[in-house]
Design a protein around this motif. Structure first.
Motif, PDB file in Angstrom:
ATOM      1  N   MET A   1      27.029  57.601  37.259  1.00 21.11           N
ATOM      2  CA  MET A   1      28.429  57.399  37.602  1.00 21.11           C
ATOM      3  C   MET A   1      28.591  57.481  39.117  1.00 21.11           C
ATOM      4  N   LYS A   2      29.162  56.438  39.713  1.00 28.66           N
ATOM      5  CA  LYS A   2      29.391  56.430  41.158  1.00 28.66           C
ATOM      6  C   LYS A   2      30.649  57.219  41.491  1.00 28.66           C
ATOM      7  N   LEU A   3      30.474  58.202  42.333  1.00 34.68           N
ATOM      8  CA  LEU A   3      31.589  59.001  42.815  1.00 34.68           C
ATOM      9  C   LEU A   3      32.069  58.454  44.158  1.00 34.68           C
ATOM     10  N   TYR A   4      33.143  59.032  44.663  1.00 32.85           N
ATOM     11  CA  TYR A   4      33.725  58.645  45.949  1.00 32.85           C
ATOM     12  C   TYR A   4      32.661  58.602  47.045  1.00 32.85           C
ATOM     13  N   GLU A   5      31.788  59.594  47.062  1.00 36.86           N
ATOM     14  CA  GLU A   5      30.762  59.691  48.105  1.00 36.86           C
ATOM     15  C   GLU A   5      29.692  58.602  48.008  1.00 36.86           C
ATOM     16  N   ASP A   6      29.610  57.953  46.868  1.00 35.69           N
ATOM     17  CA  ASP A   6      28.566  56.946  46.632  1.00 35.69           C
ATOM     18  C   ASP A   6      28.945  55.536  47.060  1.00 35.69           C
ATOM     19  N   VAL A   7      30.190  55.342  47.490  1.00 40.58           N
ATOM     20  CA  VAL A   7      30.640  54.009  47.892  1.00 40.58           C
ATOM     21  C   VAL A   7      31.032  54.018  49.360  1.00 40.58           C
ATOM     22  N   SER A   8      30.913  52.849  49.986  1.00 36.70           N
ATOM     23  CA  SER A   8      31.202  52.722  51.411  1.00 36.70           C
ATOM     24  C   SER A   8      32.100  51.522  51.676  1.00 36.70           C
ATOM     25  N   VAL A   9      32.880  51.623  52.735  1.00 38.77           N
ATOM     26  CA  VAL A   9      33.656  50.477  53.182  1.00 38.77           C
ATOM     27  C   VAL A   9      32.663  49.349  53.474  1.00 38.77           C
ATOM     28  N   GLY A  10      32.981  48.173  52.984  1.00 33.57           N
ATOM     29  CA  GLY A  10      32.091  47.018  53.146  1.00 33.57           C
ATOM     30  C   GLY A  10      31.275  46.702  51.903  1.00 33.57           C
ATOM     31  N   ASP A  11      31.168  47.643  50.960  1.00 34.77           N
ATOM     32  CA  ASP A  11      30.466  47.356  49.705  1.00 34.77           C
ATOM     33  C   ASP A  11      31.167  46.212  48.989  1.00 34.77           C
ATOM     34  N   VAL A  12      30.371  45.296  48.411  1.00 35.02           N
ATOM     35  CA  VAL A  12      30.914  44.135  47.714  1.00 35.02           C
ATOM     36  C   VAL A  12      30.307  44.068  46.314  1.00 35.02           C
ATOM     37  N   ARG A  13      31.138  43.736  45.342  1.00 38.96           N
ATOM     38  CA  ARG A  13      30.692  43.481  43.967  1.00 38.96           C
ATOM     39  C   ARG A  13      31.166  42.095  43.568  1.00 38.96           C
ATOM     40  N   GLN A  14      30.384  41.434  42.720  1.00 45.15           N
ATOM     41  CA  GLN A  14      30.764  40.135  42.165  1.00 45.15           C
ATOM     42  C   GLN A  14      30.706  40.251  40.648  1.00 45.15           C
ATOM     43  N   SER A  15      31.717  39.763  39.980  1.00 46.86           N
ATOM     44  CA  SER A  15      31.729  39.808  38.520  1.00 46.86           C
ATOM     45  C   SER A  15      31.077  38.560  37.939  1.00 46.86           C
ATOM     46  N   ASP A  16      30.843  38.614  36.650  1.00 50.16           N
ATOM     47  CA  ASP A  16      30.502  37.414  35.911  1.00 50.16           C
ATOM     48  C   ASP A  16      31.761  36.567  35.819  1.00 50.16           C
ATOM     49  N   GLY A  17      31.630  35.371  35.304  1.00 54.72           N
ATOM     50  CA  GLY A  17      32.773  34.487  35.162  1.00 54.72           C
ATOM     51  C   GLY A  17      33.436  34.609  33.804  1.00 54.72           C
ATOM     52  N   TYR A  18      34.699  34.211  33.765  1.00 55.28           N
ATOM     53  CA  TYR A  18      35.462  34.169  32.521  1.00 55.28           C
ATOM     54  C   TYR A  18      36.126  32.800  32.451  1.00 55.28           C
ATOM     55  N   THR A  19      35.847  32.050  31.391  1.00 57.72           N
ATOM     56  CA  THR A  19      36.421  30.721  31.218  1.00 57.72           C
ATOM     57  C   THR A  19      37.657  30.826  30.344  1.00 57.72           C
ATOM     58  N   VAL A  20      38.777  30.322  30.862  1.00 59.42           N
ATOM     59  CA  VAL A  20      40.048  30.396  30.149  1.00 59.42           C
ATOM     60  C   VAL A  20      40.269  29.108  29.353  1.00 59.42           C
ATOM     61  N   SER A  21      40.706  29.260  28.127  1.00 60.38           N
ATOM     62  CA  SER A  21      40.932  28.097  27.256  1.00 60.38           C
ATOM     63  C   SER A  21      42.405  27.703  27.230  1.00 60.38           C
ATOM     64  N   LYS A  22      42.640  26.471  26.812  1.00 63.62           N
ATOM     65  CA  LYS A  22      44.007  25.976  26.666  1.00 63.62           C
ATOM     66  C   LYS A  22      44.788  26.855  25.687  1.00 63.62           C
ATOM     67  N   SER A  23      44.163  27.211  24.566  1.00 60.09           N
ATOM     68  CA  SER A  23      44.869  28.016  23.562  1.00 60.09           C
ATOM     69  C   SER A  23      45.239  29.403  24.102  1.00 60.09           C
ATOM     70  N   GLU A  24      44.374  29.999  24.919  1.00 61.22           N
ATOM     71  CA  GLU A  24      44.699  31.296  25.531  1.00 61.22           C
ATOM     72  C   GLU A  24      45.889  31.174  26.475  1.00 61.22           C
ATOM     73  N   ILE A  25      45.906  30.088  27.251  1.00 66.50           N
ATOM     74  CA  ILE A  25      47.002  29.870  28.198  1.00 66.50           C
ATOM     75  C   ILE A  25      48.321  29.739  27.447  1.00 66.50           C
ATOM     76  N   VAL A  26      48.341  28.936  26.411  1.00 65.19           N
ATOM     77  CA  VAL A  26      49.567  28.727  25.627  1.00 65.19           C
ATOM     78  C   VAL A  26      49.987  30.033  24.948  1.00 65.19           C
ATOM     79  N   GLU A  27      49.041  30.733  24.334  1.00 65.82           N
ATOM     80  CA  GLU A  27      49.367  31.984  23.638  1.00 65.82           C
ATOM     81  C   GLU A  27      49.965  33.018  24.605  1.00 65.82           C
ATOM     82  N   PHE A  28      49.334  33.193  25.767  1.00 68.35           N
ATOM     83  CA  PHE A  28      49.854  34.138  26.747  1.00 68.35           C
ATOM     84  C   PHE A  28      51.232  33.681  27.228  1.00 68.35           C
ATOM     85  N   GLY A  29      51.353  32.410  27.534  1.00 67.61           N
ATOM     86  CA  GLY A  29      52.630  31.878  28.002  1.00 67.61           C
ATOM     87  C   GLY A  29      53.750  32.087  26.998  1.00 67.61           C
ATOM     88  N   GLU A  30      53.475  31.772  25.742  1.00 63.94           N
ATOM     89  CA  GLU A  30      54.502  31.947  24.709  1.00 63.94           C
ATOM     90  C   GLU A  30      54.932  33.400  24.579  1.00 63.94           C
TER      91      GLU A  30
END
Length: 147
Positions: A1-30
């Protein structure tokens, strides 16, 4: 587990991608943002977007999911706030969103030595590396304490 002391200004993380579908967009919108350009593909053709697009709030929610999935090793205690939220372009059906997160500030708590605060800059990028959403978020992080 990374605590406050384990991270530094300038650290960068990149996530995996998430593909959004038409049905998800409509469902959320509705359910949460019932505007025609989020709920009706035909009506959306006549909008400023020229087609169906995800709600900005859905885009932010997807970023939240990506952030949580990408920071499971952080000792985050709570979110504190979000600043400078901007939607740069719409998320469309079939787009893949990924999150780039950089620590831009870090400070210990003045009132509780068991925690500190980090501020991160988040950028949601589509499959073409175009900026879709950006914001800064501050979170409370557990600190190393003498047991």
């Amino acid at each position: 587990m990374k605590l406050y002391e384990d991270v530094s200004v300038g650290d960068v993380r990149q996530s995996d991608g998430y593909t959004v579908s038409k049905s998800e967009i409509v469902e959320f919108g509705e359910k949460y943002d019932p505007q025609p350009f989020h709920t009706d593909a035909d009506a959306a053709k006549d909008s400023v977007f020229g087609g169906l697009v995800a709600s900005g709030w859905q885009t932010a929610a997807i970023c939240m999911r990506l952030n949580v999935e990408n920071s499971e090793d952080m000792a985050t205690q709570a979110g504190v706030g979000v600043d400078d939220l901007r939607w740069h372009q719409p998320l469309q059906p079939g787009d893949t969103l990924r999150l780039r997160t950089e620590i831009i500030d870090k400070r210990p708590s003045d009132s509780d030595p068991s925690r500190g605060y980090i501020t991160t800059r988040h950028e949601g990028l589509n499959q073409d590396d175009e900026l879709v959403i950006s914001y800064e978020a501050t979170a409370m992080i557990r600190r190393e304490t003498d047991a």
